[in-house]
Design an enzyme around this catalytic site. Structure first.
Site, PDB file in Angstrom:
ATOM      1  CG  ASP A  37     190.906  89.426  22.225  1.00 13.98           C
ATOM      2  OD1 ASP A  37     190.250  89.613  21.183  1.00 13.98           O
ATOM      3  OD2 ASP A  37     192.053  88.958  22.240  1.00 13.98           O
ATOM      4  CG  HIS A 241     164.158  82.717  35.954  1.00 11.06           C
ATOM      5  ND1 HIS A 241     163.626  83.714  35.159  1.00 11.06           N
ATOM      6  CD2 HIS A 241     163.420  81.608  35.710  1.00 11.06           C
ATOM      7  CE1 HIS A 241     162.610  83.218  34.453  1.00 11.06           C
ATOM      8  NE2 HIS A 241     162.466  81.944  34.777  1.00 11.06           N
ATOM      9  CG  ASP A 258     163.869  74.563  35.500  1.00 13.71           C
ATOM     10  OD1 ASP A 258     164.122  74.000  34.413  1.00 13.71           O
ATOM     11  OD2 ASP A 258     162.959  75.400  35.625  1.00 13.71           O
ATOM     12  CG  ASP A 269     162.138  73.515  30.559  1.00 19.98           C
ATOM     13  OD1 ASP A 269     162.686  73.396  31.669  1.00 19.98           O
ATOM     14  OD2 ASP A 269     161.438  74.494  30.239  1.00 19.98           O
ATOM     15  CG  HIS A 348     155.524  80.046  37.223  1.00 21.24           C
ATOM     16  ND1 HIS A 348     155.098  78.844  36.697  1.00 21.24           N
ATOM     17  CD2 HIS A 348     156.204  79.731  38.364  1.00 21.24           C
ATOM     18  CE1 HIS A 348     155.509  77.849  37.466  1.00 21.24           C
ATOM     19  NE2 HIS A 348     156.167  78.365  38.491  1.00 21.24           N
ATOM     20  CG  HIS A 352     157.413  77.141  28.448  1.00 22.89           C
ATOM     21  ND1 HIS A 352     158.291  76.416  27.672  1.00 22.89           N
ATOM     22  CD2 HIS A 352     157.886  77.037  29.728  1.00 22.89           C
ATOM     23  CE1 HIS A 352     159.243  75.903  28.436  1.00 22.89           C
ATOM     24  NE2 HIS A 352     159.031  76.260  29.690  1.00 22.89           N
ATOM     25  CG  HIS A 359     159.934  80.212  27.474  1.00 20.48           C
ATOM     26  ND1 HIS A 359     158.901  80.558  28.301  1.00 20.48           N
ATOM     27  CD2 HIS A 359     160.862  79.650  28.284  1.00 20.48           C
ATOM     28  CE1 HIS A 359     159.187  80.249  29.557  1.00 20.48           C
ATOM     29  NE2 HIS A 359     160.386  79.696  29.564  1.00 20.48           N
ATOM     30  CD  GLU A 383     157.521  75.392  33.641  1.00 22.72           C
ATOM     31  OE1 GLU A 383     158.350  75.708  34.523  1.00 22.72           O
ATOM     32  OE2 GLU A 383     157.702  75.607  32.438  1.00 22.72           O
ATOM     33  CE1 TYR A 387     158.862  77.726  42.432  1.00 24.54           C
ATOM     34  CE2 TYR A 387     156.738  78.707  41.865  1.00 24.54           C
ATOM     35  CZ  TYR A 387     157.801  77.886  41.545  1.00 24.54           C
ATOM     36  OH  TYR A 387     157.814  77.235  40.336  1.00 24.54           O
ATOM     37  NE  ARG A 411     160.289  75.440  37.940  1.00 23.00           N
ATOM     38  CZ  ARG A 411     161.085  76.281  38.608  1.00 23.00           C
ATOM     39  NH1 ARG A 411     160.580  77.037  39.586  1.00 23.00           N
ATOM     40  NH2 ARG A 411     162.369  76.362  38.339  1.00 23.00           N
ATOM     41  CD  GLU A 413     159.813  72.660  33.138  1.00 22.25           C
ATOM     42  OE1 GLU A 413     159.592  73.331  32.123  1.00 22.25           O
ATOM     43  OE2 GLU A 413     160.788  72.855  33.896  1.00 22.25           O
TER      44      GLU A 413
END
Length: 439
Positions: A37, A241, A258, A269, A348, A352, A359, A383, A387, A411, A413
């Site tokens: 709800d 992520h 990020d 981004d 990766h 993008h 994306h 980016e 790692y 990273r 970016e």
């Protein structure tokens, strides 16, 4: 700062010119997600929004360029005072016609009744089979009905074609108005990252930094985060992520953030990585400078006419050479790249498309060996990252990773607009040199 009614109309006209004798159907996003709800925020389908600017659920847009009276048809929820009291105002059938430029507007309950008149003279149906299985089945049933009577009529839609290959190249090249909206989204994102870099310190929790970022998004008029904000300290930065954001910051940690703002559905981004306490360790700085060098080299490759893959390829070359120099990889650079033995460190792509979706719509490749060429109006991210997870497993034949390198994740970016002369870094306002981020 918004898309005008004239631009929405121009977008529809461009698409209708491409589909000719076809009829295109676009479905709004489903109702907001409900959990016990509690209604979670509604987010309109990007294709639907791009063509209409209409921001309600339970709606359908139909484009029928061959129809003598109605070329742009909307189906929407009618006004309902009782329901609007609970779930918010609706534009309604009458107002939607004037406000959104449709030739005719019907209640959504009449969709199945009215649609056939816009399909009967079409040679095909343009529709993307999405996640709404019930609506997919509705469209397929209409198509099957026309297939059944085709022998008697000799006309009607005999094929269904996915809208994406025809439509998404149009979304890929941003208009001046879209570029300004991305500028706004990235400007707010820049402000939020700079606020986070000034705020983050030993003893705080990742979620506290996240709160500062997202507070800035909303304070400056954004809709909120473009995607779940990643605030990853220490070894958490090795999780691409990571969104738990619950670890306490320690002096000497690297903090990878990020995060991007969504402004009127257009997105920023940005990723930055910096040391808590203002000083890198020797190994952290080595990895950071390598990633930054790869990013700067990749950015140089972003210009009109360049195949999309080239900035990724140059970033991989720089990263692999650096890992060879550090002794984290061994062997021949070309063979390591060909055999993808660098993947445990960098798994990766280097960027993008960016726009209405984080994306964003559009292809990257056209066949096995042909890449999309960059052109003015494209917006994309660059980016690269490295790692080195605590439990990293090297590729076959590669050396074990010494303990002092483990747990380092970096990273960097930025968001780039391709211009006629080259590119513009829209997110240059967030520091990234060692000198700027250390104190």
């Amino acid at each position: 700062m918004s898309i005008t009614a004239a631009e929405y109309r121009s977008r529809r006209e461009q698409l209708m010119a491409k589909i000719g004798q076809g009829t295109a159907i676009f479905r709004s996003a489903p109702l907001s997600v409900m959990h016990h709800d509690v209604e979670h925020p509604f987010r309109q389908d990007s294709d639907f929004y791009y063509l209409t600017g209409f921001n309600e659920s339970q709606a359908v847009a139909v484009l029928a360029p061959h129809h003598k009276e109605h070329r742009f048809i909307l189906f929407v929820q009618p006004k309902d005072l009782e329901k609007e009291t609970w779930t918010g105002y609706r534009v309604g059938v009458e107002q939607a016609k004037d406000q959104f430029g449709a030739d005719v507007v019907y209640p959504i309950a009449e969709f199945n009744e009215k649609l056939p008149q816009y399909l009967k003279d079409a040679d095909r149906i343009y529709y993307h089979l999405g996640r709404d299985k019930a609506f997919n089945n509705t469209i397929l049933q209409h198509w099957q009905n026309f297939i059944a009577i085709y022998p008697k009529r000799g006309r009607g839609p005999i094929a269904i074609e996915d809208t994406n290959p025809t439509f998404h190249p149009q979304r890929q090249v941003k208009s001046p108005a879209e570029i300004e909206l991305v500028r706004k989204a990235t400007a707010i994102s820049v402000e939020a990252h700079n606020r986070a870099m000034a705020f983050a310190k030993e003893g705080l929790y990742e979620y506290q930094v996240q709160a500062e970022i997202e507070h800035t998004f909303r304070l400056q008029g954004g809709l909120g985060p473009a995607y779940p904000s990643i605030v990853a300290s220490g070894a958490n930065a090795c999780i691409l992520h990571y969104i738990e954001n619950n670890r306490q910051l320690q002096n000497g940690d690297l903090l990878l953030i990020d995060a991007g703002c969504c402004y009127d559905y257009y997105n920023g981004d940005i990723t930055r990585t910096f040391p808590i306490g203002g000083k890198f360790t020797k190994h952290q700085q080595a990895i950071y400078e390598l990633v930054l060098a790869a990013q700067l080299k990749a950015i140089e490759e972003v210009k009109p006419g360049k195949p999309y893959n080239e900035f990724h390829d140059i970033a991989v070359c720089v990263l692999v050479q650096g890992l060879l120099d550090f002794g984290l990889l061994q062997g021949n650079l070309e063979e390591i790249i060909k055999e993808e033995k660098y993947k445990p460190f960098y798994m990766h792509r280097t960027g993008h498309w960016l726009g209405l979706d984080v994306h964003d719509a559009g292809v990257y490749q056209q066949g096995e060996d042909t890449w999309q060429n960059l052109q003015p109006g494209h917006i994309l991210t660059v980016e690269p990252g490295i790692y080195i997870a605590p439990n990293i497993k090297p590729a076959e034949g590669q050396p074990e990773v010494p303990e002092e390198w483990r747990g380092i994740g970096v990273r960097i970016e930025d968001d780039l607009l391709v211009t006629p002369q080259g590119h513009e870094v829209l997110t240059a306002g967030v520091p990234k040199s060692v000198q700027e981020i250390c104190h």
